[in-house]
Scaffold this active site. Structure first.
Site, short mmCIF file in Angstrom:
data_model
loop_
_atom_site.label_atom_id
_atom_site.label_comp_id
_atom_site.label_asym_id
_atom_site.label_seq_id
_atom_site.Cartn_x
_atom_site.Cartn_y
_atom_site.Cartn_z
N SER A 10 0.82 -1.21 0.00
CA SER A 10 0.00 0.00 0.00
C SER A 10 0.86 1.27 0.00
O SER A 10 1.65 1.47 -0.92
CB SER A 10 -0.98 -0.06 1.18
OG SER A 10 -2.05 0.82 0.96
N HIS A 66 -7.88 -5.52 -0.31
CA HIS A 66 -6.65 -4.80 -0.05
C HIS A 66 -5.82 -5.50 1.04
O HIS A 66 -6.36 -5.86 2.07
CB HIS A 66 -7.00 -3.36 0.38
CG HIS A 66 -5.84 -2.41 0.37
ND1 HIS A 66 -5.15 -2.12 -0.79
CD2 HIS A 66 -5.25 -1.70 1.36
CE1 HIS A 66 -4.19 -1.24 -0.50
NE2 HIS A 66 -4.22 -0.98 0.79
N ASP A 69 -10.11 -4.82 -4.50
CA ASP A 69 -9.43 -3.67 -3.91
C ASP A 69 -9.73 -2.45 -4.77
O ASP A 69 -9.60 -2.52 -6.00
CB ASP A 69 -7.92 -3.96 -3.90
CG ASP A 69 -7.10 -2.86 -3.25
OD1 ASP A 69 -7.67 -1.86 -2.77
OD2 ASP A 69 -5.86 -3.02 -3.22
#
Ligand SMILES: *[C@@H]1O[C@H](CO)[C@@H](O)[C@H](O)[C@H]1NC(C)=O
Ligand SMILES: *[C@@H]1O[C@H](CO)[C@@H](O)[C@H](O)[C@H]1NC(C)=O
Ligand SMILES: *[C@@H]1O[C@H](CO)[C@@H](O)[C@H](O)[C@H]1NC(C)=O
Ligand SMILES: *[C@@H]1O[C@H](CO)[C@@H](O)[C@H](O)[C@H]1NC(C)=O
Ligand SMILES: *[C@@H]1O[C@H](CO)[C@@H](O)[C@H](O)[C@H]1NC(C)=O
Length: 345
Positions: A189, A320, A288
């Site tokens: 991320s 995610h 995601d």
């Protein structure tokens, strides 16, 4: 040579909905109400108090008997009192050299910690499975320390790592075991966003990492990139997260011009082609809301003139950072297996 490996289609019932529970509210400024609410990350109150909403659990470094991996923390920035967590397989011989992986945790630049139990568990497994040495970077968080503090700290950590090239650095594990011909960057991320920035900076030699060649590879798990306009494939989900996404980045980097800043939208970066990594592996997940941004990154990198090898791998049915939520699920195991192959290519 470019190579895009497309979707790995394995259905899974395991799913984290990341975008489903997100609220974005800019509320009144009474003392109880947050002035800025970017759930599920943080709330900021009128008096400046910052409330971090996701888990803030930390675990100490240790010897992990399941993976036979040892870890320890050491300061890399006395100035800001920041540490890295080092990981080494216990069975490593005296002067055996191992590929070195530098890891950056995620959390939208607002939350997260190198001592987070999920990151710690993931790295114990990866280090043992890939037979590598790893350095996981703790960096300053926004809004107290707006971006680029995270980039600056991460670069400071890389310079600290590179200070072991002559085998006379402060940390014995790196002096003995780090193979500086095989340095990899990895992040999830926002950590993937950081890894990308580090590879760009190294590629452009703005400031040299003495003794470290072009990174051997970069692994981006569900990279946090965004933009002010939707891209192909992004439809409703983008629109419903658009304002929230812009606010989230504004809170992390108030000085930014917005989400088309190359820090958040690499497609807008004229220097993209100079990325200092020989190979790139990108993981995306079907469920995601950052899925399309990951594919788009791959496409733009390919179009940029960058001359490395790249693959984008998608997992169906996943959300995610699913690979951190359950380290033993079939897809998590598969994802690590692919990273291991990428490193030992
Ligand atoms: C915030 O508080 C100030 C007074 O302290 C007031 O003038 C202002 O209207 C308030 N803003 C909001 C959005 O409630
Ligand atoms: C991460 O957690 C450690 C241990 O609780 C703490 O000392 C450190 O300040 C945290 N890092 C950040 C950036 O908040
Ligand atoms: C980050 O580094 C740049 C360049 O060295 C510097 O100008 C800036 O003040 C730094 N910012 C932070 C928050 O560390
Ligand atoms: C984002 O796009 C909208 C139009 O779609 C435009 O009005 C706005 O100025 C843009 N913002 C930035 C920061 O580029
Ligand atoms: C994690 O995945 C494994 C294997 O699929 C499963 O048995 C286990 O129940 C999962 N754990 C959680 C917390 O979902």
């Amino acid at each position: 040579m470019h190579r895009i490996l497309s979707s790995i289609i394995i259905l899974s019932s395991f799913l984290i909905t990341f975008s489903g529970n997100i609220r974005h509210v800019i509320s009144t400024n009474s003392s109880e109400q947050p002035v800025i609410d970017v759930s599920p990350f943080i709330r900021i109150y009128k008096d400046g108090r910052v409330e971090r909403l996701l888990d803030t659990l930390v675990v100490p470094p240790s010897f992990d008997p399941k993976t036979n991996v040892e870890s320890k923390d050491t300061l890399y920035s006395p100035e800001h009192h920041l540490y890295v967590r080092l990981y080494l397989p216990k069975a490593t011989h005296q002067n055996q050299k191992l590929p070195l992986l530098v890891y950056f945790h995620g959390g939208a630049f607002l939350i997260g910690n190198a001592s987070n139990p999920a990151i710690h568990g993931f790295l114990n497994l990866l280090v043992s499975e890939a037979k590598i040495i790893a350095v996981s970077v703790d960096y300053r968080l926004a809004p107290e320390h707006p971006v680029p503090a995270a980039y600056n700290d991460s670069w400071t950590a890389l310079k600290w790592v590179a200070s072991h090239v002559n085998r006379k650095g402060p940390e014995d594990w790196l002096n003995r075991h780090a193979d500086f011909q095989r340095v990899f960057l990895c992040g999830d991320s926002a950590g993937a966003n950081i890894a990308h920035q580090m590879a760009l900076k190294h590629g452009h030699h703005q400031e040299k990492l003495e003794g470290v060649n072009t990174f051997r590879g970069m692994i981006l798990c569900h990279p946090y990139f965004w933009g002010n306009h939707s891209i192909p494939g992004e439809t409703k989900l983008y629109e419903s997260n658009r304002a929230w996404g812009a606010l989230l980045w504004k809170v992390a980097c108030p000085s930014s011009s917005g989400v088309d800043d190359p820090w958040m939208n690499p497609a807008k970066d004229p220097n993209l082609g100079g990325l200092g990594s020989t190979r790139v592996q990108v993981f995306v997940s079907e469920k995601d809301y950052l899925r399309e941004r990951g594919w788009y990154y791959g496409q733009k990198l390919r179009e940029s003139g960058w001359s490395g090898d790249m693959e984008v791998v998608e997992y169906k049915g996943e959300g995610h950072v699913f690979h951190l939520a359950n380290l033993t699920s079939k897809h998590s195991v598969d994802l690590r297996h692919r990273i291991v192959s990428f490193i030992n290519h």
